[in-house]
Design a protein around this motif. Structure first.
Motif, PDB file in Angstrom:
ATOM      1  N   GLY A 118       0.789  -1.226   0.000  1.00 60.01           N
ATOM      2  CA  GLY A 118       0.000   0.000   0.000  1.00 60.01           C
ATOM      3  C   GLY A 118       0.819   1.274   0.000  1.00 60.01           C
ATOM      4  N   VAL A 119       2.144   1.169  -0.084  1.00 59.37           N
ATOM      5  CA  VAL A 119       3.023   2.339  -0.038  1.00 59.37           C
ATOM      6  C   VAL A 119       3.815   2.411  -1.347  1.00 59.37           C
ATOM      7  CG1 VAL A 119       4.905   3.497   1.179  1.00 59.37           C
ATOM      8  CG2 VAL A 119       3.220   2.160   2.456  1.00 59.37           C
ATOM      9  N   LYS A 120       3.787   3.573  -1.996  1.00 61.19           N
ATOM     10  CA  LYS A 120       4.458   3.732  -3.286  1.00 61.19           C
ATOM     11  C   LYS A 120       5.976   3.696  -3.121  1.00 61.19           C
ATOM     12  CE  LYS A 120       3.982   7.682  -5.472  1.00 61.19           C
ATOM     13  NZ  LYS A 120       3.348   8.731  -6.304  1.00 61.19           N
ATOM     14  N   VAL A 121       6.657   2.987  -4.028  1.00 60.11           N
ATOM     15  CA  VAL A 121       8.114   2.899  -4.011  1.00 60.11           C
ATOM     16  C   VAL A 121       8.632   3.112  -5.430  1.00 60.11           C
ATOM     17  CG1 VAL A 121       8.058   0.377  -4.265  1.00 60.11           C
ATOM     18  CG2 VAL A 121      10.116   1.480  -3.397  1.00 60.11           C
ATOM     19  N   SER A 122       9.743   3.851  -5.558  1.00 66.40           N
ATOM     20  CA  SER A 122      10.375   4.094  -6.851  1.00 66.40           C
ATOM     21  C   SER A 122      11.494   3.082  -7.058  1.00 66.40           C
ATOM     22  CB  SER A 122      10.929   5.520  -6.912  1.00 66.40           C
ATOM     23  OG  SER A 122      11.526   5.764  -8.174  1.00 66.40           O
ATOM     24  N   LEU A 123      11.485   2.420  -8.221  1.00 59.66           N
ATOM     25  CA  LEU A 123      12.415   1.330  -8.505  1.00 59.66           C
ATOM     26  C   LEU A 123      13.158   1.561  -9.815  1.00 59.66           C
ATOM     27  CD1 LEU A 123       9.941  -1.546  -7.631  1.00 59.66           C
ATOM     28  CD2 LEU A 123      11.839  -0.778  -6.193  1.00 59.66           C
ATOM     29  N   GLU A 124      14.323   0.926  -9.935  1.00 64.73           N
ATOM     30  CA  GLU A 124      15.124   0.981 -11.148  1.00 64.73           C
ATOM     31  C   GLU A 124      15.440  -0.424 -11.625  1.00 64.73           C
ATOM     32  OE1 GLU A 124      17.602   5.148 -10.568  1.00 64.73           O
ATOM     33  OE2 GLU A 124      18.517   3.268  -9.886  1.00 64.73           O
ATOM     34  N   VAL A 125      15.495  -0.591 -12.952  1.00 61.48           N
ATOM     35  CA  VAL A 125      15.839  -1.865 -13.572  1.00 61.48           C
ATOM     36  C   VAL A 125      16.948  -1.621 -14.592  1.00 61.48           C
ATOM     37  CG1 VAL A 125      15.019  -3.643 -15.170  1.00 61.48           C
ATOM     38  CG2 VAL A 125      13.629  -3.031 -13.212  1.00 61.48           C
ATOM     39  N   ARG A 126      17.895  -2.547 -14.670  1.00 61.62           N
ATOM     40  CA  ARG A 126      18.935  -2.500 -15.701  1.00 61.62           C
ATOM     41  C   ARG A 126      19.286  -3.924 -16.102  1.00 61.62           C
ATOM     42  NH1 ARG A 126      24.496  -0.943 -12.267  1.00 61.62           N
ATOM     43  NH2 ARG A 126      24.753  -3.019 -11.310  1.00 61.62           N
ATOM     44  N   VAL A 127      20.061  -4.062 -17.198  1.00 59.36           N
ATOM     45  CA  VAL A 127      20.527  -5.369 -17.653  1.00 59.36           C
ATOM     46  C   VAL A 127      22.048  -5.414 -17.546  1.00 59.36           C
ATOM     47  CG1 VAL A 127      20.753  -6.909 -19.636  1.00 59.36           C
ATOM     48  CG2 VAL A 127      18.595  -5.765 -19.197  1.00 59.36           C
ATOM     49  N   LYS A 128      22.559  -6.499 -16.973  1.00 57.83           N
ATOM     50  CA  LYS A 128      23.994  -6.753 -16.893  1.00 57.83           C
ATOM     51  C   LYS A 128      24.311  -7.926 -17.813  1.00 57.83           C
ATOM     52  CE  LYS A 128      25.707  -9.245 -13.575  1.00 57.83           C
ATOM     53  NZ  LYS A 128      26.124  -9.745 -12.241  1.00 57.83           N
ATOM     54  N   SER A 129      25.321  -7.776 -18.673  1.00 61.10           N
ATOM     55  CA  SER A 129      25.724  -8.865 -19.563  1.00 61.10           C
ATOM     56  C   SER A 129      27.090  -9.390 -19.152  1.00 61.10           C
ATOM     57  CB  SER A 129      25.770  -8.383 -21.017  1.00 61.10           C
ATOM     58  OG  SER A 129      26.803  -7.417 -21.193  1.00 61.10           O
ATOM     59  N   SER A 130      27.336 -10.694 -19.388  1.00 60.28           N
ATOM     60  CA  SER A 130      28.625 -11.293 -19.061  1.00 60.28           C
ATOM     61  C   SER A 130      28.874 -12.469 -19.994  1.00 60.28           C
ATOM     62  CB  SER A 130      28.655 -11.750 -17.602  1.00 60.28           C
ATOM     63  OG  SER A 130      27.639 -12.701 -17.351  1.00 60.28           O
ATOM     64  N   VAL A 131      30.186 -12.737 -20.245  1.00 58.95           N
ATOM     65  CA  VAL A 131      30.564 -13.874 -21.088  1.00 58.95           C
ATOM     66  C   VAL A 131      31.409 -14.883 -20.329  1.00 58.95           C
ATOM     67  CG1 VAL A 131      30.365 -12.686 -23.288  1.00 58.95           C
ATOM     68  CG2 VAL A 131      32.510 -12.546 -22.019  1.00 58.95           C
ATOM     69  N   SER A 132      32.189 -14.418 -19.333  1.00 58.85           N
ATOM     70  CA  SER A 132      32.996 -15.326 -18.521  1.00 58.85           C
ATOM     71  C   SER A 132      33.479 -14.586 -17.291  1.00 58.85           C
ATOM     72  CB  SER A 132      34.198 -15.850 -19.318  1.00 58.85           C
ATOM     73  OG  SER A 132      35.192 -14.846 -19.441  1.00 58.85           O
ATOM     74  N   ALA A 133      34.043 -15.350 -16.361  1.00 61.56           N
ATOM     75  CA  ALA A 133      34.558 -14.737 -15.137  1.00 61.56           C
ATOM     76  C   ALA A 133      35.774 -13.868 -15.413  1.00 61.56           C
ATOM     77  CB  ALA A 133      34.914 -15.826 -14.133  1.00 61.56           C
ATOM     78  N   ASN A 134      36.436 -14.077 -16.580  1.00 63.56           N
ATOM     79  CA  ASN A 134      37.645 -13.326 -16.908  1.00 63.56           C
ATOM     80  C   ASN A 134      37.369 -12.065 -17.719  1.00 63.56           C
ATOM     81  OD1 ASN A 134      39.297 -15.309 -15.685  1.00 63.56           O
ATOM     82  ND2 ASN A 134      39.106 -16.588 -17.519  1.00 63.56           N
ATOM     83  N   ALA A 135      36.093 -11.828 -18.047  1.00 61.46           N
ATOM     84  CA  ALA A 135      35.726 -10.651 -18.846  1.00 61.46           C
ATOM     85  C   ALA A 135      34.875  -9.702 -18.011  1.00 61.46           C
ATOM     86  CB  ALA A 135      34.966 -11.085 -20.091  1.00 61.46           C
ATOM     87  N   ASP A 136      35.006  -8.430 -18.308  1.00 61.96           N
ATOM     88  CA  ASP A 136      34.201  -7.427 -17.619  1.00 61.96           C
ATOM     89  C   ASP A 136      32.734  -7.576 -18.002  1.00 61.96           C
ATOM     90  OD1 ASP A 136      36.490  -6.416 -16.521  1.00 61.96           O
ATOM     91  OD2 ASP A 136      36.698  -4.778 -17.955  1.00 61.96           O
ATOM     92  N   THR A 137      31.852  -7.173 -17.091  1.00 61.28           N
ATOM     93  CA  THR A 137      30.430  -7.121 -17.422  1.00 61.28           C
ATOM     94  C   THR A 137      30.125  -5.792 -18.102  1.00 61.28           C
ATOM     95  OG1 THR A 137      29.877  -6.190 -15.267  1.00 61.28           O
ATOM     96  CG2 THR A 137      29.787  -8.585 -15.475  1.00 61.28           C
ATOM     97  N   LEU A 138      29.125  -5.799 -18.946  1.00 58.20           N
ATOM     98  CA  LEU A 138      28.642  -4.576 -19.588  1.00 58.20           C
ATOM     99  C   LEU A 138      27.236  -4.295 -19.096  1.00 58.20           C
ATOM    100  CD1 LEU A 138      29.907  -5.104 -23.262  1.00 58.20           C
ATOM    101  CD2 LEU A 138      30.941  -3.706 -21.460  1.00 58.20           C
ATOM    102  N   LEU A 139      26.915  -3.027 -18.874  1.00 57.72           N
ATOM    103  CA  LEU A 139      25.644  -2.643 -18.275  1.00 57.72           C
ATOM    104  C   LEU A 139      24.822  -1.798 -19.235  1.00 57.72           C
ATOM    105  CD1 LEU A 139      26.964  -1.602 -14.741  1.00 57.72           C
ATOM    106  CD2 LEU A 139      25.861  -3.760 -15.351  1.00 57.72           C
ATOM    107  N   SER A 140      23.510  -1.945 -19.139  1.00 62.83           N
ATOM    108  CA  SER A 140      22.589  -1.107 -19.902  1.00 62.83           C
ATOM    109  C   SER A 140      22.318   0.184 -19.146  1.00 62.83           C
ATOM    110  CB  SER A 140      21.278  -1.845 -20.127  1.00 62.83           C
ATOM    111  OG  SER A 140      20.525  -1.896 -18.913  1.00 62.83           O
ATOM    112  N   GLY A 141      21.561   1.058 -19.766  1.00 59.65           N
ATOM    113  CA  GLY A 141      21.009   2.192 -19.048  1.00 59.65           C
ATOM    114  C   GLY A 141      19.931   1.728 -18.086  1.00 59.65           C
ATOM    115  N   VAL A 142      19.326   2.669 -17.376  1.00 56.99           N
ATOM    116  CA  VAL A 142      18.390   2.357 -16.295  1.00 56.99           C
ATOM    117  C   VAL A 142      16.971   2.751 -16.694  1.00 56.99           C
ATOM    118  CG1 VAL A 142      17.749   2.933 -13.923  1.00 56.99           C
ATOM    119  CG2 VAL A 142      20.152   2.578 -14.510  1.00 56.99           C
TER     120      VAL A 142
END
Length: 371
Positions: A118-142
């Protein structure tokens, strides 16, 4: 000697081939992260249990660019606005480029995270991509949105009696919804100078609640009958005028109240076209017993709104809201007379426009929807 030369040449050839292979191992050249889009795009939403299976958002994203063909995993993450995804919740991990987030799924996540219903809350969603533990993750906008979670309803108790439409039929008694610990309420049409009681379970006469000899048609003491070995308490008298009434039972403190709900209620407030003029309120349409609606223009920056029982000029009876009331949905708070404190105003919308305001005096809630 010829054979030795041939073997030596073969060794050199294999070494050269090995070096060539090393030169062509994949090299990660990070490009663009996934681009996130949603349908609908942001906004404010009231989550309801009845719509739990419906899709609230369809999220789509593009392929992340790692500079070479790869099996990419995508994780849809959720966090409260302003947290900067310091402790994100993972909604789903998938190799797909789309995901349908249902009302029920989101509400379950918010319940798990202990966001109040019953209480309004503001939330954010994004996507994180990954290929392996040795590679950096890439992020989307929000993507940002607001929601009001729901709580799973606790069982009601039931109203019956010759003052009600079902009469003394305990298989068809009227559900009085749970409001807060120990408190239940219903708006029902009551016949004049008859009687009512509450029961806990359909088709059973105990447990039940009646009153004592001092109980009146406006309020009094509840008397509890735990089982059928205990004598029936007297029934609660209904008012002397037939009409719609709000009946509330506090089974913890063993009290009840009954008060009239008029056929027409009125809207006033700084956000309305008539302002805070209690003699010129905007009339709601009665849609059913205890249910009213009104489509009207609402402004911003001038205050909120309240609901009045009449246009007499008096500031009571009236209905406002509590500390958790929002400009989308909230609980009603009743002021019976002018000796009681004013409830809070129902907040004005964030954007001026035409809105549908719905009032439910059984659930004791209001809902405001942009038209």
């Amino acid at each position: 000697m010829k054979n030795i030369n041939q073997i030596f040449s073969l060794v050199l050839l294999l070494a050269a081939f090995s070096c060539t292979q090393e030169e062509f191992d994949p090299v990660i050249k990070y490009g663009d992260g996934p681009v996130l889009s949603s349908t609908p795009n942001g906004g404010s939403y009231l989550l309801t249990e009845e719509e739990a299976g419906n899709t609230l958002f369809t999220y789509n994203w593009t392929v992340a660019d790692y500079g070479f063909p790869a099996a990419i995993t995508y994780t849809l993450q959720l966090d409260k606005t302003g947290n900067n995804f310091s402790k994100p919740t993972e909604i789903v991990t998938t190799s797909d480029l789309t995901y349908n987030l249902t009302v029920g799924k989101l509400n379950s996540i918010l319940t798990m995270l202990q966001y109040p219903s019953g209480v309004k809350v503001s939330l954010e969603v994004r996507v994180k991509s990954s290929v392996s533990a040795n590679a950096d993750t890439l992020l989307s906008g929000v993507s940002t949105f607001e929601v009001i979670p729901y709580s799973t309803k606790l069982p009601p108790i039931y109203l019956l009696g010759d003052a009600t439409d079902p009469g003394w039929d305990n298989a068809n008694a009227l559900p009085a919804p749970y409001m807060s610990p120990g408190l239940y309420g219903i708006t029902a049409h009551l016949k004049a100078s008859k009687y009512i009681k509450f029961i806990q379970t359909l088709k059973q006469w105990a447990p039940q609640w009646g009153t004592n000899s001092s109980g009146t048609s406006s309020g009094g003491t509840l008397v509890y009958r735990p089982n059928e070995n205990v004598t029936d308490p007297p029934a609660i008298p209904s008012p002397s005028v037939e009409g719609d009434y709000r009946v509330e039972a506090d089974i913890t403190n063993l009290t009840y109240v009954i008060y009239p709900v008029p056929d027409v209620v009125y809207l006033v407030g700084g956000a309305t076209t008539i302002g805070w003029t209690p003699t010129s309120g905007l009339a709601f349409t009665k849609d059913a017993v205890g249910k009213y609606s009104l489509v009207t223009s609402l402004s911003t920056g001038n205050g909120g709104i309240k609901i009045m029982a009449n246009n007499s000029g008096a500031w009571a009876p009236q209905w406002g809201t509590d500390d958790n009331g929002s400009n989308i949905f909230g609980k009603l708070v009743y002021r019976s007379d002018e000796s009681k404190p004013d409830p809070k105003e129902i907040p004005a919308p964030e954007v001026a426009g035409t809105y549908k305001i719905e009032v439910d005096f059984t659930e004791f809630t209001y809902k405001i929807t942009k038209q």
